[in-house]
Scaffold this motif. Structure first.
Motif, short mmCIF file in Angstrom:
data_model
loop_
_atom_site.label_atom_id
_atom_site.label_comp_id
_atom_site.label_asym_id
_atom_site.label_seq_id
_atom_site.Cartn_x
_atom_site.Cartn_y
_atom_site.Cartn_z
N TRP A 99 1.63 -61.68 -27.10
CA TRP A 99 1.60 -60.25 -27.43
C TRP A 99 1.62 -59.40 -26.17
N SER A 100 0.93 -59.85 -25.14
CA SER A 100 0.85 -59.05 -23.92
C SER A 100 2.21 -58.89 -23.26
N MET A 101 3.12 -59.85 -23.52
CA MET A 101 4.45 -59.76 -22.93
C MET A 101 5.26 -58.63 -23.54
N ALA A 102 4.84 -58.13 -24.69
CA ALA A 102 5.54 -57.00 -25.33
C ALA A 102 5.06 -55.67 -24.77
N CYS A 103 4.08 -55.70 -23.89
CA CYS A 103 3.49 -54.48 -23.33
C CYS A 103 3.87 -54.35 -21.86
N PRO A 104 3.76 -53.16 -21.30
CA PRO A 104 4.01 -53.01 -19.86
C PRO A 104 3.06 -53.92 -19.07
N PRO A 105 3.54 -54.55 -18.01
CA PRO A 105 2.68 -55.45 -17.24
C PRO A 105 1.42 -54.74 -16.73
N SER A 106 0.29 -55.38 -16.91
CA SER A 106 -0.97 -54.86 -16.40
C SER A 106 -1.19 -55.41 -14.99
N PRO A 107 -1.19 -54.56 -13.96
CA PRO A 107 -1.39 -55.06 -12.60
C PRO A 107 -2.67 -55.89 -12.45
N GLU A 108 -3.73 -55.46 -13.10
CA GLU A 108 -5.00 -56.19 -12.99
C GLU A 108 -4.87 -57.59 -13.57
N PHE A 109 -4.23 -57.70 -14.75
CA PHE A 109 -4.09 -59.00 -15.40
C PHE A 109 -3.14 -59.89 -14.61
N VAL A 110 -2.02 -59.31 -14.13
CA VAL A 110 -1.07 -60.09 -13.35
C VAL A 110 -1.72 -60.60 -12.07
N ARG A 111 -2.51 -59.74 -11.42
CA ARG A 111 -3.22 -60.17 -10.21
C ARG A 111 -4.17 -61.32 -10.53
N SER A 112 -4.87 -61.23 -11.64
CA SER A 112 -5.80 -62.28 -12.03
C SER A 112 -5.08 -63.59 -12.32
N LEU A 113 -3.93 -63.51 -12.99
CA LEU A 113 -3.14 -64.72 -13.24
C LEU A 113 -2.67 -65.35 -11.94
N LEU A 114 -2.23 -64.52 -11.00
CA LEU A 114 -1.78 -65.05 -9.71
C LEU A 114 -2.94 -65.71 -8.96
N GLU A 115 -4.10 -65.08 -9.01
CA GLU A 115 -5.26 -65.68 -8.34
C GLU A 115 -5.59 -67.04 -8.95
N ALA A 116 -5.46 -67.14 -10.28
CA ALA A 116 -5.71 -68.43 -10.93
C ALA A 116 -4.68 -69.46 -10.48
N ARG A 117 -3.41 -69.04 -10.40
CA ARG A 117 -2.38 -69.97 -9.94
C ARG A 117 -2.67 -70.45 -8.53
N ARG A 118 -3.18 -69.56 -7.69
CA ARG A 118 -3.40 -69.92 -6.27
C ARG A 118 -4.56 -70.89 -6.11
N VAL A 119 -5.37 -71.01 -7.15
CA VAL A 119 -6.41 -72.04 -7.15
C VAL A 119 -5.88 -73.33 -7.78
N ILE A 120 -5.19 -73.21 -8.91
CA ILE A 120 -4.81 -74.37 -9.71
C ILE A 120 -3.62 -75.13 -9.13
N GLU A 121 -2.54 -74.42 -8.81
CA GLU A 121 -1.30 -75.13 -8.48
C GLU A 121 -1.33 -75.85 -7.13
N PRO A 122 -1.90 -75.27 -6.07
CA PRO A 122 -1.99 -76.08 -4.84
C PRO A 122 -2.84 -77.34 -5.05
N ALA A 123 -3.91 -77.22 -5.83
CA ALA A 123 -4.72 -78.41 -6.12
C ALA A 123 -3.92 -79.42 -6.92
N ALA A 124 -3.11 -78.92 -7.89
CA ALA A 124 -2.27 -79.82 -8.67
C ALA A 124 -1.25 -80.53 -7.78
N ALA A 125 -0.71 -79.80 -6.80
CA ALA A 125 0.25 -80.41 -5.87
C ALA A 125 -0.42 -81.50 -5.04
N ARG A 126 -1.66 -81.24 -4.63
CA ARG A 126 -2.39 -82.25 -3.85
C ARG A 126 -2.58 -83.52 -4.68
N PHE A 127 -3.01 -83.36 -5.93
CA PHE A 127 -3.20 -84.52 -6.80
C PHE A 127 -1.87 -85.22 -7.07
#
Length: 246
Positions: A99-127
């Motif tokens: 549903w959120s994709m039907a709305c204008p991007p929320s900078p706060e939410f996008v920033r939070s998603l990116l911060e989560a990626r920056r924790v999860i994906e480098p660790a996933a690459a290490r594993f």
């Protein structure tokens, strides 16, 4: 009030009741997620919502129960239906992400998603560098090659291959929790694609970084894979900064 009349879909076919119900839930949810109905405010009255959406009270109440389960609203006797605070919303629920994709991007939410990626994906690459099978590496290489082959003319194909690359990375980590986080990562990617549209940077600029992630995993270099994935996500951070005008 009678039950809502059947709704005609594409080609004149009649939509089923579950489809109508889903449309009602989505209609109210997107008005909340877009900020039309703000946290702390009351939704319009049952009568007004039923008239606007052309539905019955029972259909509306069923939709409100779904929205309540997702943390968007709370019904208070003799008061009405209150939009809950953002921190109460189940933002990572698959329906909420859609549903959120039907709305204008929320900078706060996008920033939070990116911060989560920056924790999860480098660790996933290490594993992945320590655990990936030959099949896992081959799938990552295939996704990268599809990305490379799509440029410069087919951005949609590039994005599709990019999604497969990141899904493959989580799978190659052989971490069950990371694998279950795919819905969140895919939503973050979808937001990134929307934000990067119209930016001066070409998606092809990220190709060397994707290639290096694959190479570090293939060479069984956990720290190198972690660093390469972090550098790749730096590009997404630049796009976000441009989008926000930082």
């Amino acid at each position: 009030m009678n039950e809502a009349a059947p709704v005609a879909g594409a080609g004149g076919r009649t939509l089923s009741k579950p489809r109508i119900h889903g449309q009602v839930v989505r209609a109210i949810a997107t008005r909340i997620l877009s900020g039309e109905f703000k946290p702390g405010s009351l939704l319009p009255s049952e009568t007004e919502l039923c008239d606007t959406l052309k539905i019955s009270r029972s259909a509306l109440r069923e939709a409100i129960r779904v929205l309540s389960a997702k943390g968007l609203v709370r019904t208070r006797p003799r008061v009405g239906t209150l939009v809950r605070d953002l921190e109460d919303w189940s933002l990572l629920d698959p329906d909420m992400l859609e549903w959120s994709m039907a709305c204008p991007p929320s900078p706060e939410f996008v920033r939070s998603l990116l911060e989560a990626r920056r924790v999860i994906e480098p660790a996933a690459a290490r594993f992945a560098a320590a655990r990936a099978s030959a099949k896992d590496v081959a799938e990552l290489e295939a996704a990268y090659e599809r990305m490379e082959g799509a440029m410069p003319d087919d951005i949609a194909a590039f994005n599709e291959a990019d999604i497969d690359f990141h899904r493959g990375l989580l799978r190659a980590s052989h971490n069950l929790v990371f694998q279950q986080m795919w819905t969140t990562i895919s939503a973050a990617l979808a937001y990134s694609f929307r934000i990067s549209t119209g930016q001066a940077r070409s998606p092809a600029d990220s190709l060397p970084y994707h290639r290096d992630v694959v190479e570090r995993i293939r060479l069984r270099d956990p720290e190198g894979a972690h660093a390469s994935m972090s550098r790749l996500l730096d590009i997404a951070a630049i796009d976000l900064a441009l989008f926000m005008g930082d």
